[in-house]
Scaffold this motif. Structure first.
Motif, mmCIF file in Angstrom:
data_model
loop_
_atom_site.group_PDB
_atom_site.id
_atom_site.type_symbol
_atom_site.label_atom_id
_atom_site.label_comp_id
_atom_site.label_asym_id
_atom_site.label_seq_id
_atom_site.Cartn_x
_atom_site.Cartn_y
_atom_site.Cartn_z
ATOM 1 N N ILE A 76 0.853 -1.183 0.000
ATOM 2 C CA ILE A 76 0.000 0.000 0.000
ATOM 3 C C ILE A 76 0.894 1.239 0.000
ATOM 4 O O ILE A 76 1.829 1.328 0.802
ATOM 5 N N ILE A 77 0.595 2.166 -0.890
ATOM 6 C CA ILE A 77 1.335 3.432 -0.925
ATOM 7 C C ILE A 77 0.370 4.585 -0.670
ATOM 8 O O ILE A 77 -0.748 4.593 -1.187
ATOM 9 N N ASP A 78 0.811 5.521 0.147
ATOM 10 C CA ASP A 78 0.016 6.710 0.449
ATOM 11 C C ASP A 78 0.312 7.793 -0.586
ATOM 12 O O ASP A 78 1.311 7.719 -1.314
ATOM 13 N N ASP A 79 -0.541 8.785 -0.641
ATOM 14 C CA ASP A 79 -0.368 9.945 -1.524
ATOM 15 C C ASP A 79 -0.383 9.570 -3.000
ATOM 16 O O ASP A 79 0.316 10.159 -3.820
ATOM 17 N N TYR A 80 -1.197 8.595 -3.342
ATOM 18 C CA TYR A 80 -1.246 8.085 -4.718
ATOM 19 C C TYR A 80 -1.826 9.097 -5.708
ATOM 20 O O TYR A 80 -1.751 8.899 -6.911
ATOM 21 N N GLU A 81 -2.346 10.197 -5.221
ATOM 22 C CA GLU A 81 -2.854 11.222 -6.131
ATOM 23 C C GLU A 81 -1.712 11.971 -6.826
ATOM 24 O O GLU A 81 -1.922 12.688 -7.800
ATOM 25 N N ARG A 82 -0.485 11.784 -6.338
ATOM 26 C CA ARG A 82 0.672 12.463 -6.926
ATOM 27 C C ARG A 82 1.321 11.614 -8.014
ATOM 28 O O ARG A 82 1.355 10.381 -7.946
ATOM 29 N N LYS A 83 1.862 12.288 -9.006
ATOM 30 C CA LYS A 83 2.484 11.632 -10.160
ATOM 31 C C LYS A 83 3.651 10.714 -9.755
ATOM 32 O O LYS A 83 3.799 9.620 -10.281
ATOM 33 N N GLY A 84 4.471 11.153 -8.811
ATOM 34 C CA GLY A 84 5.642 10.371 -8.414
ATOM 35 C C GLY A 84 5.285 9.029 -7.822
ATOM 36 O O GLY A 84 5.916 8.006 -8.115
ATOM 37 N N GLU A 85 4.245 8.986 -6.975
ATOM 38 C CA GLU A 85 3.807 7.713 -6.396
ATOM 39 C C GLU A 85 3.198 6.819 -7.472
ATOM 40 O O GLU A 85 3.401 5.605 -7.469
#
Length: 128
Positions: A76-85
């Motif tokens: 699970i990764i947080d902040d998935y709204e960002r391009k880098g993630e």
């Protein structure tokens, strides 16, 4: 349970400057994980003209793919709204698929987004 603090280090990937945790592989060496939650390191570099978001964030997960994931797992990764993630998780999924692992994904959206990649054993999390 213990907390291990690691320093950050810069690294280059795909002609971009990025940040990852230094000596991360020493912490996970010889261990298998069935749950990996990613929420660091930071996803930006502070510059004189403001914060610059990075292209590939939280890439230490790549170091775990070949020897540190259990047969069945959830990442699970947080902040998935960002391009880098998103870039990091796209590459993570590609690496896993190269190992012929059947994968499922789920994105939870709210004020911020979290994205999960998981094996069939944990397919039930996509119903949440």
């Amino acid at each position: 349970m213990s907390i291990i603090q690691l320093d950050e280090e810069p690294f280059e990937y795909n002609n971009t400057s990025n940040i990852r945790f230094k000596d991360f592989e020493k912490v996970v060496d010889g261990k298998k994980y069935d749950l990996v939650i990613i929420d660091g390191p930071r996803g930006f570099i502070r510059g004189s003209d403001g914060d610059q978001l990075l292209e590939y964030l939280r890439t230490n997960i790549w170091q775990m793919i070949h020897s540190n994931l259990a047969d069945d797992f959830i990442i699970i990764i947080d902040d998935y709204e960002r391009k880098g993630e998103k870039n990091t998780m796209d590459h993570t999924k590609k690496m896993l698929e190269e190992n012929s692992i059947e994968l499922f994904t789920y994105t939870a959206k709210g004020f911020k987004s979290q994205h999960a990649i998981f094996t069939g054993k944990y397919k039930f999390i996509s119903w949440i």
